[in-house]
Design an enzyme around this catalytic site. Structure first.
Site, PDB file in Angstrom:
ATOM      1  N   GLU A   1       0.849  -1.183   0.000  1.00  0.00           N
ATOM      2  CA  GLU A   1       0.000   0.000   0.000  1.00  0.00           C
ATOM      3  C   GLU A   1       0.886   1.234   0.000  1.00  0.00           C
ATOM      4  OE1 GLU A   1      -3.157   0.375   2.849  1.00  0.00           O
ATOM      5  OE2 GLU A   1      -4.011  -1.568   2.317  1.00  0.00           O
TER       6      GLU A   1
ATOM      7  N   ASP B   1      -9.023   2.330   8.425  1.00  0.00           N
ATOM      8  CA  ASP B   1      -9.157   3.599   7.702  1.00  0.00           C
ATOM      9  C   ASP B   1     -10.093   4.538   8.454  1.00  0.00           C
ATOM     10  OD1 ASP B   1      -7.518   2.754   5.565  1.00  0.00           O
ATOM     11  OD2 ASP B   1      -9.236   1.879   4.516  1.00  0.00           O
TER      12      ASP B   1
ATOM     13  N   HIS C   1      -5.399   0.296  -2.013  1.00  0.00           N
ATOM     14  CA  HIS C   1      -5.845  -0.988  -1.463  1.00  0.00           C
ATOM     15  C   HIS C   1      -5.637  -2.063  -2.535  1.00  0.00           C
ATOM     16  CE1 HIS C   1      -8.852  -0.141   2.069  1.00  0.00           C
ATOM     17  NE2 HIS C   1      -7.638   0.346   2.307  1.00  0.00           N
TER      18      HIS C   1
ATOM     19  N   HIS D   1      -4.720   6.700  -0.236  1.00  0.00           N
ATOM     20  CA  HIS D   1      -3.876   5.519  -0.174  1.00  0.00           C
ATOM     21  C   HIS D   1      -4.450   4.439  -1.087  1.00  0.00           C
ATOM     22  CE1 HIS D   1      -6.804   4.356   2.972  1.00  0.00           C
ATOM     23  NE2 HIS D   1      -6.445   3.108   2.743  1.00  0.00           N
TER      24      HIS D   1
END
Length: 162
Positions: free
Chosen positions: A32, A109, A98, A96
């Protein structure tokens, strides 16, 4: 790309999307990645323009299913940009990746968004990039609510250009 939400528009610059796209987790062992979203609000319309983001930095934690923004250079970049541009820019939120086709936010999150919300009463926007699509959520710390704004397939971004 631009899309409407309620009575205003949100524009994410092509350069921001291109940077985020490069970090998609397309390999089986890809980690990630993430950073901060930086933008400005047009006072007369309420429209939001996200035209900068940071990318993973050396001190960040990047694992297969976890990203932690740890490097102070993210905030240094934001602070320098804000000062250089006469304070027109604001911290807008986080992004970000995934390892999912179409991402959903996790409980981790949500906890992170709540932590960020404690530092500011302003709503934040969070983008999670999957391999086939990205999603954007608005987190309102005052009401502790999460609202999905949009899911956009990477290969359909051109439909949102204006």
């Amino acid at each position: 790309m631009t899309f409407s939400y309620q009575n205003y528009k949100i524009k994410i610059s092509k350069s921001v999307l291109e940077q985020i796209y490069q970090y998609r987790q397309t390999g089986f062992l890809s980690s990630e990645s993430g950073g901060v979203l930086i933008g400005r609000q047009i006072i007369s319309t309420g429209n939001l323009i996200i035209d900068h983001c940071t990318v993973p930095m050396p001190l960040d934690v990047c694992k297969r299913t976890r990203y932690l923004r740890k490097d102070p250079k993210h905030i240094e970049f934001f602070t320098t940009l804000r000062q250089r541009e006469n304070n027109i820019y604001a911290y807008v939120g986080e992004w970000h990746t995934h390892p999912e086709l179409i991402p959903s936010y996790s409980s981790m999150d949500l906890r992170n968004w709540q932590r960020i919300g404690k530092e500011s009463s302003m709503p934040h926007f969070h983008l999670i990039a999957g391999t086939k699509a990205f999603r954007i959520w608005k987190f309102d710390p005052t009401h502790r609510t999460v609202c999905e704004l949009k899911t956009i397939l990477w290969d359909k971004i051109h439909e949102y250009e204006c």
